[in-house]
Design an enzyme around this catalytic site. Sequence first.
Site, PDB file in Angstrom:
ATOM      1  N   CYS A  84      28.589 -50.284 -51.005  1.00 27.52           N
ATOM      2  CA  CYS A  84      27.991 -48.953 -50.959  1.00 27.52           C
ATOM      3  C   CYS A  84      27.757 -48.644 -49.480  1.00 27.52           C
ATOM      4  CB  CYS A  84      26.690 -48.979 -51.757  1.00 27.52           C
ATOM      5  SG  CYS A  84      25.750 -47.445 -51.627  1.00 27.52           S
ATOM      6  N   CYS A 114      14.707 -38.716 -52.763  1.00 29.83           N
ATOM      7  CA  CYS A 114      15.519 -39.674 -52.002  1.00 29.83           C
ATOM      8  C   CYS A 114      14.840 -40.072 -50.691  1.00 29.83           C
ATOM      9  CB  CYS A 114      16.896 -39.071 -51.724  1.00 29.83           C
ATOM     10  SG  CYS A 114      17.965 -40.153 -50.768  1.00 29.83           S
ATOM     11  N   GLU A 153      22.261 -48.346 -43.209  1.00 30.64           N
ATOM     12  CA  GLU A 153      22.268 -49.474 -44.135  1.00 30.64           C
ATOM     13  C   GLU A 153      23.477 -49.399 -45.048  1.00 30.64           C
ATOM     14  OE1 GLU A 153      17.441 -50.203 -44.351  1.00 30.64           O
ATOM     15  OE2 GLU A 153      18.340 -48.973 -45.906  1.00 30.64           O
ATOM     16  N   GLY A 201      23.389 -40.430 -46.211  1.00 34.53           N
ATOM     17  CA  GLY A 201      24.155 -39.284 -45.752  1.00 34.53           C
ATOM     18  C   GLY A 201      24.965 -38.596 -46.841  1.00 34.53           C
ATOM     19  N   GLU A 202      25.486 -37.423 -46.490  1.00 40.08           N
ATOM     20  CA  GLU A 202      26.309 -36.640 -47.410  1.00 40.08           C
ATOM     21  C   GLU A 202      27.759 -36.697 -46.893  1.00 40.08           C
ATOM     22  OE1 GLU A 202      26.392 -35.062 -50.349  1.00 40.08           O
ATOM     23  OE2 GLU A 202      28.414 -34.558 -49.724  1.00 40.08           O
ATOM     24  N   CYS A 238      20.130 -37.819 -43.109  1.00 44.27           N
ATOM     25  CA  CYS A 238      20.792 -36.850 -43.988  1.00 44.27           C
ATOM     26  C   CYS A 238      20.157 -35.488 -43.771  1.00 44.27           C
ATOM     27  CB  CYS A 238      20.632 -37.272 -45.447  1.00 44.27           C
ATOM     28  SG  CYS A 238      21.626 -36.302 -46.604  1.00 44.27           S
ATOM     29  N   CYS A 245      16.828 -33.806 -50.624  1.00 42.16           N
ATOM     30  CA  CYS A 245      16.567 -34.146 -52.017  1.00 42.16           C
ATOM     31  C   CYS A 245      15.184 -34.792 -52.123  1.00 42.16           C
ATOM     32  CB  CYS A 245      17.643 -35.092 -52.547  1.00 42.16           C
ATOM     33  SG  CYS A 245      19.309 -34.396 -52.452  1.00 42.16           S
ATOM     34  N   ASN A 287      14.634 -44.950 -58.815  1.00 40.58           N
ATOM     35  CA  ASN A 287      13.998 -45.952 -57.963  1.00 40.58           C
ATOM     36  C   ASN A 287      12.878 -45.279 -57.196  1.00 40.58           C
ATOM     37  OD1 ASN A 287      15.990 -48.012 -58.584  1.00 40.58           O
ATOM     38  ND2 ASN A 287      17.378 -46.627 -57.524  1.00 40.58           N
ATOM     39  N   CYS A 327      19.754 -47.236 -55.107  1.00 40.12           N
ATOM     40  CA  CYS A 327      20.066 -45.833 -54.843  1.00 40.12           C
ATOM     41  C   CYS A 327      18.840 -45.084 -54.348  1.00 40.12           C
ATOM     42  CB  CYS A 327      20.472 -45.138 -56.138  1.00 40.12           C
ATOM     43  SG  CYS A 327      22.161 -45.293 -56.568  1.00 40.12           S
ATOM     44  N   SER A 358      26.384 -35.753 -57.703  1.00 41.07           N
ATOM     45  CA  SER A 358      24.985 -36.020 -58.044  1.00 41.07           C
ATOM     46  C   SER A 358      24.390 -34.738 -58.583  1.00 41.07           C
ATOM     47  CB  SER A 358      24.226 -36.474 -56.789  1.00 41.07           C
ATOM     48  OG  SER A 358      24.866 -37.602 -56.253  1.00 41.07           O
ATOM     49  N   LEU A 359      24.344 -34.636 -59.895  1.00 38.80           N
ATOM     50  CA  LEU A 359      23.972 -33.358 -60.495  1.00 38.80           C
ATOM     51  C   LEU A 359      22.458 -33.276 -60.750  1.00 38.80           C
ATOM     52  CD1 LEU A 359      25.473 -30.783 -61.366  1.00 38.80           C
ATOM     53  CD2 LEU A 359      25.484 -31.683 -63.694  1.00 38.80           C
ATOM     54  N   HIS A 360      21.949 -34.167 -61.535  1.00 37.11           N
ATOM     55  CA  HIS A 360      20.512 -34.290 -61.852  1.00 37.11           C
ATOM     56  C   HIS A 360      19.918 -33.123 -62.642  1.00 37.11           C
ATOM     57  CE1 HIS A 360      20.558 -37.895 -59.516  1.00 37.11           C
ATOM     58  NE2 HIS A 360      20.730 -37.286 -58.365  1.00 37.11           N
ATOM     59  N   SER A 407      30.793 -39.832 -53.320  1.00 41.80           N
ATOM     60  CA  SER A 407      29.719 -39.199 -54.083  1.00 41.80           C
ATOM     61  C   SER A 407      29.122 -38.067 -53.259  1.00 41.80           C
ATOM     62  CB  SER A 407      28.649 -40.255 -54.388  1.00 41.80           C
ATOM     63  OG  SER A 407      27.538 -39.658 -55.003  1.00 41.80           O
TER      64      SER A 407
HETATM   65  N1  SAH Z   1      24.697 -37.581 -50.559  1.00 43.22           N
HETATM   66  C1  SAH Z   1      25.487 -38.204 -51.558  1.00 43.22           C
HETATM   67  C2  SAH Z   1      25.515 -39.719 -51.497  1.00 43.22           C
HETATM   68  C3  SAH Z   1      24.219 -40.458 -51.255  1.00 43.22           C
HETATM   69  S1  SAH Z   1      23.048 -40.610 -52.545  1.00 43.22           S
HETATM   70  C4  SAH Z   1      25.092 -37.754 -52.933  1.00 43.22           C
HETATM   71  O1  SAH Z   1      24.104 -37.039 -53.045  1.00 43.22           O
HETATM   72  O2  SAH Z   1      25.780 -38.055 -53.881  1.00 43.22           O
HETATM   73  C5  SAH Z   1      23.685 -41.695 -53.747  1.00 43.22           C
HETATM   74  C6  SAH Z   1      23.101 -41.438 -55.147  1.00 43.22           C
HETATM   75  O3  SAH Z   1      21.750 -41.899 -55.256  1.00 43.22           O
HETATM   76  C7  SAH Z   1      23.058 -39.959 -55.521  1.00 43.22           C
HETATM   77  O4  SAH Z   1      23.494 -39.797 -56.830  1.00 43.22           O
HETATM   78  C8  SAH Z   1      21.570 -39.643 -55.424  1.00 43.22           C
HETATM   79  O5  SAH Z   1      21.229 -38.519 -56.162  1.00 43.22           O
HETATM   80  C9  SAH Z   1      20.965 -40.923 -55.921  1.00 43.22           C
HETATM   81  N2  SAH Z   1      19.569 -41.108 -55.583  1.00 43.22           N
HETATM   82  C10 SAH Z   1      18.902 -40.663 -54.502  1.00 43.22           C
HETATM   83  N3  SAH Z   1      17.619 -41.049 -54.537  1.00 43.22           N
HETATM   84  C11 SAH Z   1      17.466 -41.775 -55.662  1.00 43.22           C
HETATM   85  C12 SAH Z   1      16.375 -42.483 -56.261  1.00 43.22           C
HETATM   86  N4  SAH Z   1      15.196 -42.522 -55.655  1.00 43.22           N
HETATM   87  N5  SAH Z   1      16.589 -43.139 -57.425  1.00 43.22           N
HETATM   88  C13 SAH Z   1      17.791 -43.126 -58.012  1.00 43.22           C
HETATM   89  N6  SAH Z   1      18.871 -42.497 -57.498  1.00 43.22           N
HETATM   90  C14 SAH Z   1      18.701 -41.819 -56.350  1.00 43.22           C
END
Ligand code: SAH
Length: 350
Positions: free
Chosen positions: A111, A125, A98, A169-170, A118, A122, A300, A343, A224-226, A201
């Site tokens: 995007c 996700c 997608e 994907g990464e 992937c 995570c 989300n 996202c 994507s730190l979190h 990203s």
């Molecule tokens: N693998 C890469 C790119 C794909 S994810 C990465 O991790 O950066 C794109 C972004 O969406 C990342 O910052 C990820 O952490 C975030 N993301 C994933 N699931 C999400 C969710 N349910 N709600 C909000 N952001 C999310």
Amino acid sequence: MEQMDIAKKKDIRALTKEQLRTFFVEQGDKAFRGNQVYEWLWQKGAHSFEAMTNISKETRGLLDANFVINHIRVDQMQRSNDGTIKNAVRLHDGLVVESVLIPTSTRTTACVSSQVGCSLDCKFCATARLKRMRNLNPDEIYDQVVAIDNESRLYFDRPLSNIVFMGMGEPLMNYKNVLKAIDMITSPEGLGMSSKRITVSTSGVPKMIRKMADEQVKFKLAVSLHSAIDTVRTSIMPFNATFTLADLRAALEYWYEKTKSRITYEYVVWKGINDTQKDVNALVDFCKFAPSKVNLIEYNPIDDGAFQQAGNKAIDMYVNTLERNHITVTVRRSRGKDIDAACGQLANKS
Ligand code: SAH
């Protein structure tokens, strides 16, 4: 039988311009023919050899006998009530990824996906629930961008302005192909877009961040730190057990030293996971070594409520603490939630 023949034919866009020129010379034609075909394949986005009208019928037949054009097909297009568009993109082997068009008053951002599924896991996700099937080829990434550029012109009367590798994907686990795609996207022989408008990203693959720094890439980096606390980050992003924060941090220091390019961090604040002062202090400590920007992105929901977006009080605490420490912070609202285009929601539900 026909299937077998097709299987043997090579994807013509896997060839460089030089290889295409050589092909024509070997066939007793002029090298220049390679330039013409190359232009059709990339800049003019031809889906078939038939479409190459300034190429003789005989030459088109020769191409047809040797190659295929593995063009993507937008199978389904969904429009959100906020203008966001999600494309379900079918690849030549039937797999689907997608990509999303995100409009604002001044820009259109694409995007795009870099892998089918992937391999990272995570916990928040939706894409993580699909196992990684394969990497996308450079032309499959390029085609997603072209499709969104066309939609932007059609529905918003302007070209695509920005690209983020934040789809499925990464990207740094498909580094070579992502780089080739970016080369074509930025090349005058492709879309001629500026690298400065492209953001890759990553969940943070230290070795590849160092490689990007060594290669002096010109696009932007987002991480994507979190969480900046290992135990917390490992609980939500399990690969952090292997690629620890210390390794990531060292790679990012190296990146900044080499590129002097600001780093963006993506960060979701969840209730009961990373919503305390201790969490935000760790974030400040982690990113203050270089000019940084933190995007606080909205969660989300993808499931039964194991993860919940933290309330405004926690967000305010993050914003205040980051600003006090001179770290740029923005609070991002989600787009396209009603069509599962936001996202972390890309998972081929249909
Ligand atoms: N693998 C890469 C790119 C794909 S994810 C990465 O991790 O950066 C794109 C972004 O969406 C990342 O910052 C990820 O952490 C975030 N993301 C994933 N699931 C999400 C969710 N349910 N709600 C909000 N952001 C999310």
